[in-house]
Design a protein around this motif. Structure first.
Motif, PDB file in Angstrom:
ATOM      1  N   ARG A 157       0.833  -1.204   0.000  1.00  0.00           N
ATOM      2  CA  ARG A 157       0.000   0.000   0.000  1.00  0.00           C
ATOM      3  C   ARG A 157       0.870   1.257   0.000  1.00  0.00           C
ATOM      4  NH1 ARG A 157      -5.250   0.719   1.486  1.00  0.00           N
ATOM      5  NH2 ARG A 157      -5.340  -1.368   2.409  1.00  0.00           N
ATOM      6  N   ALA A 158       1.920   1.258   0.817  1.00  0.00           N
ATOM      7  CA  ALA A 158       2.802   2.422   0.895  1.00  0.00           C
ATOM      8  C   ALA A 158       3.513   2.672  -0.434  1.00  0.00           C
ATOM      9  CB  ALA A 158       3.824   2.210   2.009  1.00  0.00           C
ATOM     10  N   GLN A 159       3.944   1.602  -1.098  1.00  0.00           N
ATOM     11  CA  GLN A 159       4.624   1.746  -2.382  1.00  0.00           C
ATOM     12  C   GLN A 159       3.694   2.320  -3.435  1.00  0.00           C
ATOM     13  OE1 GLN A 159       6.111  -2.159  -3.249  1.00  0.00           O
ATOM     14  NE2 GLN A 159       7.897  -1.976  -1.916  1.00  0.00           N
ATOM     15  N   LEU A 160       2.471   1.803  -3.493  1.00  0.00           N
ATOM     16  CA  LEU A 160       1.519   2.274  -4.500  1.00  0.00           C
ATOM     17  C   LEU A 160       1.091   3.711  -4.230  1.00  0.00           C
ATOM     18  CD1 LEU A 160      -0.710  -0.927  -4.920  1.00  0.00           C
ATOM     19  CD2 LEU A 160       1.112  -0.099  -6.414  1.00  0.00           C
ATOM     20  N   GLU A 161       0.922   4.063  -2.960  1.00  0.00           N
ATOM     21  CA  GLU A 161       0.563   5.440  -2.618  1.00  0.00           C
ATOM     22  C   GLU A 161       1.684   6.395  -3.004  1.00  0.00           C
ATOM     23  OE1 GLU A 161      -0.360   5.276   1.507  1.00  0.00           O
ATOM     24  OE2 GLU A 161      -2.444   4.625   1.199  1.00  0.00           O
ATOM     25  N   ALA A 162       2.939   5.961  -2.801  1.00  0.00           N
ATOM     26  CA  ALA A 162       4.076   6.797  -3.159  1.00  0.00           C
ATOM     27  C   ALA A 162       4.158   7.029  -4.661  1.00  0.00           C
ATOM     28  CB  ALA A 162       5.379   6.159  -2.659  1.00  0.00           C
ATOM     29  N   GLN A 163       3.631   6.061  -5.437  1.00  0.00           N
ATOM     30  CA  GLN A 163       3.633   6.182  -6.894  1.00  0.00           C
ATOM     31  C   GLN A 163       2.421   6.947  -7.416  1.00  0.00           C
ATOM     32  OE1 GLN A 163       4.060   2.247  -8.577  1.00  0.00           O
ATOM     33  NE2 GLN A 163       5.760   1.738  -7.236  1.00  0.00           N
ATOM     34  N   GLY A 164       1.542   7.386  -6.509  1.00  0.00           N
ATOM     35  CA  GLY A 164       0.377   8.153  -6.918  1.00  0.00           C
ATOM     36  C   GLY A 164      -0.732   7.329  -7.526  1.00  0.00           C
ATOM     37  N   VAL A 165      -0.789   6.039  -7.206  1.00  0.00           N
ATOM     38  CA  VAL A 165      -1.839   5.169  -7.744  1.00  0.00           C
ATOM     39  C   VAL A 165      -3.171   5.522  -7.079  1.00  0.00           C
ATOM     40  CG1 VAL A 165      -2.610   2.777  -7.990  1.00  0.00           C
ATOM     41  CG2 VAL A 165      -0.171   3.337  -8.161  1.00  0.00           C
ATOM     42  N   PRO A 166      -4.258   5.613  -7.846  1.00  0.00           N
ATOM     43  CA  PRO A 166      -5.572   5.943  -7.279  1.00  0.00           C
ATOM     44  C   PRO A 166      -5.991   4.935  -6.212  1.00  0.00           C
ATOM     45  CG  PRO A 166      -5.611   6.106  -9.668  1.00  0.00           C
ATOM     46  CD  PRO A 166      -4.306   5.497  -9.316  1.00  0.00           C
ATOM     47  N   PRO A 167      -6.746   5.372  -5.199  1.00  0.00           N
ATOM     48  CA  PRO A 167      -7.154   4.484  -4.097  1.00  0.00           C
ATOM     49  C   PRO A 167      -7.883   3.216  -4.570  1.00  0.00           C
ATOM     50  CG  PRO A 167      -7.599   6.762  -3.534  1.00  0.00           C
ATOM     51  CD  PRO A 167      -7.167   6.764  -4.962  1.00  0.00           C
ATOM     52  N   ASP A 168      -8.785   3.366  -5.571  1.00  0.00           N
ATOM     53  CA  ASP A 168      -9.517   2.198  -6.060  1.00  0.00           C
ATOM     54  C   ASP A 168      -8.572   1.161  -6.657  1.00  0.00           C
ATOM     55  OD1 ASP A 168     -11.809   3.421  -5.271  1.00  0.00           O
ATOM     56  OD2 ASP A 168     -12.392   4.104  -7.278  1.00  0.00           O
ATOM     57  N   ALA A 169      -7.575   1.638  -7.402  1.00  0.00           N
ATOM     58  CA  ALA A 169      -6.602   0.729  -8.010  1.00  0.00           C
ATOM     59  C   ALA A 169      -5.745   0.059  -6.941  1.00  0.00           C
ATOM     60  CB  ALA A 169      -5.727   1.479  -9.002  1.00  0.00           C
ATOM     61  N   ILE A 170      -5.435   0.802  -5.880  1.00  0.00           N
ATOM     62  CA  ILE A 170      -4.644   0.239  -4.776  1.00  0.00           C
ATOM     63  C   ILE A 170      -5.405  -0.900  -4.115  1.00  0.00           C
ATOM     64  CG2 ILE A 170      -3.698   0.701  -2.485  1.00  0.00           C
ATOM     65  CD1 ILE A 170      -2.972   3.486  -3.415  1.00  0.00           C
ATOM     66  N   GLU A 171      -6.692  -0.672  -3.832  1.00  0.00           N
ATOM     67  CA  GLU A 171      -7.495  -1.705  -3.184  1.00  0.00           C
ATOM     68  C   GLU A 171      -7.636  -2.939  -4.074  1.00  0.00           C
ATOM     69  OE1 GLU A 171      -8.329  -1.607  -0.086  1.00  0.00           O
ATOM     70  OE2 GLU A 171      -7.458   0.398   0.070  1.00  0.00           O
ATOM     71  N   ALA A 172      -7.759  -2.710  -5.369  1.00  0.00           N
ATOM     72  CA  ALA A 172      -7.862  -3.834  -6.306  1.00  0.00           C
ATOM     73  C   ALA A 172      -6.574  -4.645  -6.335  1.00  0.00           C
ATOM     74  CB  ALA A 172      -8.196  -3.326  -7.706  1.00  0.00           C
ATOM     75  N   ALA A 173      -5.448  -3.943  -6.325  1.00  0.00           N
ATOM     76  CA  ALA A 173      -4.145  -4.621  -6.342  1.00  0.00           C
ATOM     77  C   ALA A 173      -3.936  -5.425  -5.067  1.00  0.00           C
ATOM     78  CB  ALA A 173      -3.024  -3.607  -6.514  1.00  0.00           C
ATOM     79  N   ILE A 174      -4.347  -4.849  -3.945  1.00  0.00           N
ATOM     80  CA  ILE A 174      -4.202  -5.543  -2.661  1.00  0.00           C
ATOM     81  C   ILE A 174      -5.105  -6.774  -2.614  1.00  0.00           C
ATOM     82  CG2 ILE A 174      -4.668  -5.351  -0.186  1.00  0.00           C
ATOM     83  CD1 ILE A 174      -3.688  -2.469  -0.357  1.00  0.00           C
ATOM     84  N   ALA A 175      -6.309  -6.638  -3.151  1.00  0.00           N
ATOM     85  CA  ALA A 175      -7.242  -7.767  -3.164  1.00  0.00           C
ATOM     86  C   ALA A 175      -6.696  -8.931  -3.982  1.00  0.00           C
ATOM     87  CB  ALA A 175      -8.593  -7.330  -3.713  1.00  0.00           C
TER      88      ALA A 175
END
Length: 208
Positions: free
Chosen positions: A59-77
């Motif tokens: 989550r921290a890596q994706l947030e640092a890259q500016g990935v949208p929250p919805d995409a982050i949750e999908a990637a984590i899922a």
């Protein structure tokens, strides 16, 4: 056949030599791929089991890259989706193995090797498949996991050098040349990958 491959893996991993590879050599590309795919399935299961431990870091890596929250949750899922992890791993392993083994085979032929593609693939799979599982386990170990991964990488390079000699019927010097070429290409690929990842992080940091 699986038992035969396991016995061969034990032999080349515990008694690494060209003779060990030649003693357990077979010309069977299909089972070499199956063996690699089995290792991929095991790693897929391990990845799914250990995914919750890596959620915060991801989550921290994706947030640092500016990935949208919805995409982050999908990637984590998807990290915990066992079916996706297994099938993606199998497909990637088969394609990747064929490309890597094929490239090594072409290099071996260019240096005068006479072995068959199936023999080379079988020999490489005997050590690469169990080492891939060991790397998957080491990756989940905190603190010392990175050191273990490095040791496994170095050992894998050495075993690959022996497997090239046995699978392609090449003298040690020519096998060493091929190993050096493979190492340089792998190092360049790693540098490019890290470079792109670094640029992506920078781009995310400067994004509005």
């Amino acid at each position: 056949m699986i038992q035969e491959m396991v016995n061969g893996s034990i032999a080349v991993l515990t008694r690494p030599s060209v003779q060990s590879f030649e003693q357990h050599e077979r010309d069977n590309l299909v089972w070499a791929l199956i063996y690699a795919a089995i290792a991929s399935v095991i790693n897929g299961i391990l990845a799914a089991i250990t995914a919750p431990l890596r959620v915060g870091e991801l989550r921290a890596q994706l947030e640092a890259q500016g990935v949208p929250p919805d995409a982050i949750e999908a990637a984590i899922a998807q990290q915990g989706n066992l079916i996706i992890a297994i099938f993606a791993g199998i497909f990637g392993t088969i394609i990747g193995s064929l490309i890597i083994w094929g490239f090594i085979y072409l290099l071996g032929r260019a240096f005068g090797g006479t072995g068959s593609f199936g023999e080379l693939a079988w020999g490489i799979s005997l050590f690469s498949s169990p080492l891939a599982v060991a790397q998957g386990i080491a990756n989940a170990i905190p603190f010392i996991g990175g050191f273990i991964l490095f040791i496994l990488l170095v050992y894998g390079v050495y075993l690959n050098y022996l497997a090239i000699q046995a699978g392609m019927n090449l003298p040690s010097q020519k096998a060493l040349y091929i190993s050096i070429i493979l190492f340089v290409i792998g190092l360049l690929f790693l540098c490019v990958t890290v470079g792109f990842a670094f640029l992506a992080i920078l781009a995310g940091g400067f994004a509005p």
